[in-house]
Design an enzyme around this catalytic site. Structure first.
Site, mmCIF file in Angstrom:
data_model
loop_
_atom_site.group_PDB
_atom_site.id
_atom_site.type_symbol
_atom_site.label_atom_id
_atom_site.label_comp_id
_atom_site.label_asym_id
_atom_site.label_seq_id
_atom_site.Cartn_x
_atom_site.Cartn_y
_atom_site.Cartn_z
ATOM 1 C CB CYS A 110 3.457 -1.480 -3.778
ATOM 2 S SG CYS A 110 2.322 -2.861 -4.046
ATOM 3 C CG ASP A 115 -4.688 3.477 -1.598
ATOM 4 O OD1 ASP A 115 -4.207 4.601 -1.831
ATOM 5 O OD2 ASP A 115 -4.598 2.528 -2.395
#
Length: 220
Positions: free
Chosen positions: A9, A132
């Site tokens: 990412c 996360d």
């Protein structure tokens, strides 16, 4: 044994896309959040996305984006998935999924066992879940902070949707994280950078290799 799928990412340069392809990652993420050092404009993201070959899923990370912003992003960039990394409600997730016709991944921050309840809730409305580390209360960024959480919290857990593990992963720790959690999908950003927003090709390659090698070792 299914293959590990890795998402890199926060790509910002054309060379990043080539590196991700060469390493064998499955997802390429573009960040549309102005406070992030990995932020890209719609125009720049489009230039990067068109470099991606078929088979590399292009993901737009947004944070509490309104419809105008999402209209611009989805209208300007060829995408395969939207990643919602803010405080979007389950209803908002459903609305975005219906409006844009793209698979939606919802990020859920985890710091303690009580946080796991949200995963089951969002698994009812999202196509995938990104698990996360919950950011500190004073953090400027909802992710990409290089923080991990206690992986034992999700060891052996399964949900109604595919899920991806994120939060402070690095080439040095991803093997242990994979074996502890059983994750089949892994997300990394700051852990493969030479500096904020500057991806390191060697660390990207090392991360993907370490993640795949972890499948050859018995789970902890």
């Amino acid at each position: 044994m299914s293959d590990i799928r890795v998402k890199i990412c926060g790509l910002t340069r054309a060379g990043d896309v080539a590196t991700v392809v060469e390493a064998g990652a499955a997802y390429a993420g573009f960040v549309f959040f102005a406070k992030s050092p990995r932020h890209v404009s719609v125009e720049h993201a489009r230039d990067l996305a068109v470099l991606a070959p078929p088979g590399l899923a292009k993901v737009a990370l947004v944070v509490n984006a309104d419809n105008d912003a999402l209209d611009a992003i989805t209208g300007g960039v060829p995408l395969d998935m939207l990643q919602l990394h803010g405080s979007e409600s389950p209803a908002r997730v459903s609305e975005i999924r219906a409006r844009y016709g793209l698979p939606v991944m919802k990020a859920v921050g985890v710091a303690e066992e009580n946080d796991l309840e949200k995963i089951a809730v969002y698994a009812q409305v999202a196509d995938q879940i990104l698990i996360d580390a919950k950011p500190p209360k004073d953090a400027d960024l909802p992710g990409g902070n290089g923080l991990a959480f206690d992986w034992r919290l999700i060891a052996g857990k399964r949900w109604a949707r595919p899920w991806m593990l994120a939060g402070g992963l690095t080439p040095e720790t991803v093997g242990l994280a994979t074996r502890m959690t059983g994750a089949q999908q892994l997300d990394v950003s700051s852990g493969v950078e030479a500096a904020p927003g500057q991806k390191d090709p060697a660390r990207i390659a090392a991360f993907v290799t370490a993640a795949r090698d972890a499948q050859l070792v018995p789970k902890l």
